[in-house]
Write an enzyme that holds these catalytic residues in place. Sequence first.
Site, PDB file in Angstrom:
ATOM      1  N   GLU A   3       0.883  -1.177   0.000  1.00 11.56           N
ATOM      2  CA  GLU A   3       0.000   0.000   0.000  1.00 11.56           C
ATOM      3  C   GLU A   3       0.909   1.211   0.000  1.00 11.56           C
ATOM      4  OE1 GLU A   3      -3.303   0.085   0.003  1.00 11.56           O
ATOM      5  OE2 GLU A   3      -3.563  -2.088   0.104  1.00 11.56           O
ATOM      6  N   CYS A  14      -2.873   9.194   3.229  1.00 11.59           N
ATOM      7  CA  CYS A  14      -2.539   8.633   1.916  1.00 11.59           C
ATOM      8  C   CYS A  14      -3.655   8.868   0.911  1.00 11.59           C
ATOM      9  CB  CYS A  14      -2.248   7.146   2.053  1.00 11.59           C
ATOM     10  SG  CYS A  14      -3.582   6.231   2.846  1.00 11.59           S
TER      11      CYS A  14
HETATM   12  P1  NAP Z   1       8.271   5.180   4.390  1.00 14.43           P
HETATM   13  O1  NAP Z   1       9.430   6.060   4.659  1.00 14.43           O
HETATM   14  O2  NAP Z   1       8.179   4.537   3.071  1.00 14.43           O
HETATM   15  O3  NAP Z   1       8.298   4.060   5.540  1.00 14.43           O
HETATM   16  C1  NAP Z   1       7.233   3.155   5.712  1.00 14.43           C
HETATM   17  C2  NAP Z   1       7.637   2.131   6.737  1.00 14.43           C
HETATM   18  O4  NAP Z   1       8.648   1.283   6.196  1.00 14.43           O
HETATM   19  C3  NAP Z   1       8.220   2.733   8.003  1.00 14.43           C
HETATM   20  O5  NAP Z   1       7.793   1.992   9.114  1.00 14.43           O
HETATM   21  C4  NAP Z   1       9.711   2.544   7.776  1.00 14.43           C
HETATM   22  O6  NAP Z   1      10.445   2.578   8.957  1.00 14.43           O
HETATM   23  C5  NAP Z   1       9.681   1.175   7.158  1.00 14.43           C
HETATM   24  N1  NAP Z   1      10.933   0.745   6.542  1.00 14.43           N
HETATM   25  C6  NAP Z   1      11.841   1.486   5.890  1.00 14.43           C
HETATM   26  N2  NAP Z   1      12.874   0.692   5.493  1.00 14.43           N
HETATM   27  C7  NAP Z   1      12.605  -0.566   5.910  1.00 14.43           C
HETATM   28  C8  NAP Z   1      13.278  -1.828   5.816  1.00 14.43           C
HETATM   29  N3  NAP Z   1      14.459  -1.949   5.202  1.00 14.43           N
HETATM   30  N4  NAP Z   1      12.687  -2.921   6.353  1.00 14.43           N
HETATM   31  C9  NAP Z   1      11.494  -2.828   6.976  1.00 14.43           C
HETATM   32  N5  NAP Z   1      10.831  -1.658   7.124  1.00 14.43           N
HETATM   33  C10 NAP Z   1      11.365  -0.535   6.582  1.00 14.43           C
HETATM   34  O7  NAP Z   1       6.895   5.927   4.601  1.00 14.43           O
HETATM   35  P2  NAP Z   1       6.472   6.876   5.808  1.00 14.43           P
HETATM   36  O8  NAP Z   1       7.245   8.137   5.667  1.00 14.43           O
HETATM   37  O9  NAP Z   1       6.505   6.132   7.096  1.00 14.43           O
HETATM   38  O10 NAP Z   1       4.928   7.113   5.469  1.00 14.43           O
HETATM   39  C11 NAP Z   1       4.489   8.069   4.558  1.00 14.43           C
HETATM   40  C12 NAP Z   1       4.173   7.432   3.228  1.00 14.43           C
HETATM   41  O11 NAP Z   1       3.276   6.348   3.416  1.00 14.43           O
HETATM   42  C13 NAP Z   1       3.466   8.389   2.298  1.00 14.43           C
HETATM   43  O12 NAP Z   1       4.054   8.291   1.031  1.00 14.43           O
HETATM   44  C14 NAP Z   1       2.023   7.896   2.270  1.00 14.43           C
HETATM   45  O13 NAP Z   1       1.330   8.170   1.081  1.00 14.43           O
HETATM   46  C15 NAP Z   1       2.202   6.437   2.480  1.00 14.43           C
HETATM   47  N6  NAP Z   1       1.012   5.831   3.078  1.00 14.43           N
HETATM   48  C16 NAP Z   1       0.250   4.988   2.329  1.00 14.43           C
HETATM   49  C17 NAP Z   1      -0.904   4.420   2.870  1.00 14.43           C
HETATM   50  C18 NAP Z   1      -1.769   3.479   2.083  1.00 14.43           C
HETATM   51  O14 NAP Z   1      -2.624   2.838   2.691  1.00 14.43           O
HETATM   52  N7  NAP Z   1      -1.605   3.348   0.790  1.00 14.43           N
HETATM   53  C19 NAP Z   1      -1.262   4.705   4.191  1.00 14.43           C
HETATM   54  C20 NAP Z   1      -0.453   5.560   4.932  1.00 14.43           C
HETATM   55  C21 NAP Z   1       0.687   6.113   4.372  1.00 14.43           C
HETATM   56  P3  NAP Z   1      11.405   3.829   9.287  1.00 14.43           P
HETATM   57  O15 NAP Z   1      10.497   4.957   9.600  1.00 14.43           O
HETATM   58  O16 NAP Z   1      12.205   3.355  10.445  1.00 14.43           O
HETATM   59  O17 NAP Z   1      12.232   4.083   8.046  1.00 14.43           O
END
Ligand code: NAP
Length: 523
Positions: free
Chosen positions: A256, A295
């Site tokens: 997602e 999102c």
């Molecule tokens: P992100 O930087 O892509 O990170 C998402 C998650 O992945 C975080 O918990 C992050 O942890 C983790 N992660 C990163 N590298 C990883 C690895 N190597 N192994 C396992 N986990 C890892 O996104 P975000 O900044 O948290 O969230 C914002 C984004 O999410 C926006 O682009 C938004 O549109 C999207 N979003 C989408 C939805 C949907 O349902 N489609 C819902 C909510 C948000 P760390 O923080 O420790 O890097």
Amino acid sequence: MEQVRSYVCGEWFEGTGTPMDLLNPATEEVVAQLRPGGVDHGAALSFARTRGGPALRAMTFAQRAAMLKTLAAAMHARRDELLDIATLNGGNTRSDAKFDVDGAIATLTAYAELGLTLGDARWLLDGPVVALGRSSKVTAQHILTTRPGVAVHVNAFNFPAWGLAEKAAVALLAGVPVVARPAPATAWLASRVMELFVESGALPVGALSVAAGDPGDVLDHLGPHDVFAFTGSSATGLALRSLPKLLASGAHVNVEADSLNAAVLGPDVEPGDDTWTLMVSDVARDITQKAGQKCTAIRRVFVPATHADRFEEDLVDRLSVVRAGDPRVEGVTLGPVCTARQLAHVRDGIARLLASGLRCAHGGAGAVRGEGVDEGKGFFVAPTLLRGETSEAGAPVHAHEVFGPVATVLPYGTAAEAVDLVTRGGGGLVASVYSADKAFATEVVLGLAPFHGRVTAVHAKVAGAWIGPGAVLASLVHGGPGRAGGGEELGGLRGLGPYLQRTAVQGYGPLVEHITAAGARGG
Ligand code: NAP
């Protein structure tokens, strides 16, 4: 100081690494700490598979539903405390916090109600009996049984409560144990929710774990019967789903990701009409709610060229009365974005869009003094409206998500052009059409459907019952193709899909009927 703990292998513990400060994004005060490290992810996944999995699979749908109901009640009983944490560590206004916390409770409750309808079965029948050949001697029945693995859920920072609960509700109802990994910046709320779940006594040991520290090598331990469900940015989604070990594992992967959600105003809607006002409200809400960190928030607003100036004016009027500040201050309607990293990302994103030929109609990337906050403190962004004078202006608006209180108004000409512009987003979570013109709405909705997980057709008559396109409901699918990740969640019983194996049981009709008799029909 609040220490954010993990619950893994049936035990609570704090990590072993250097403490990371979790901040109040309005004041930058440290409100909690999280120590990464110390989780043996291989052991965590194995414990969930061998202890949680069998316990959940031994339960009927009705029993799992009762478990979800208890989890919802546990959150509801401490709702005020959870809302306070969402404000303190997420910068949420009270209403933003409710969106996350109440959304979590509602999703758990919805799946509890769905599970009850499945009664004492432990697996599902999928579709009708299929007659094979001319006689009824040889038949087949598709069935859905629980995958004998574990689900790893990696969540984004913006919905620490809902993100944990919505994914867990579906997996647990399907009978699959979960190891959830909340984003560290806002992990306090997820960890507190987990404490309430454990205290409720509803969860079998190993059914649900929260590993709040660094993700470590968690994905290296997935196997062929496991599920990896990710929520976050397209870039991280792509990086994780491409990991050779994950690809080789054979685990089911659901992504997602982000989305450049759009709203289209129909040519039939006149300035000041109820439908016009509804769309202005929806766009203004999506700019400000959760400081635009949703999102599903509308990022691109398409308006007939003749009405674009007036629509911009009406939106600017709405945004002009928004009050940014510490959400604990009475009257504040826009909180900060969650982290310093997000602040930099949003400012860069606004600058990038402005450099592409868009005009700033309101707000912008400049510093904002939040109400009730010391000068220079807090991760505040002004509610920002950008404007393209032609439909071709600002190409990056169709490619770059600015995850903050920002939207762009662009003009369009025909229905076909509106579809073309919206679909430049590369696949999205939700798009909306505001119109009473049935021919226009049909052309645009059907034109957009293959590119989106959800399309809303909005008319003023829904006002009063309308919660806006940004609300994700348990009964409707959430997800989208292309840049939105290609995943699908929720959608009632459809959401159980990734956690169940579909099998065609084929053979001697009466025997097939006997074998499959105990499955529930999910409808
Ligand atoms: P992100 O930087 O892509 O990170 C998402 C998650 O992945 C975080 O918990 C992050 O942890 C983790 N992660 C990163 N590298 C990883 C690895 N190597 N192994 C396992 N986990 C890892 O996104 P975000 O900044 O948290 O969230 C914002 C984004 O999410 C926006 O682009 C938004 O549109 C999207 N979003 C989408 C939805 C949907 O349902 N489609 C819902 C909510 C948000 P760390 O923080 O420790 O890097």
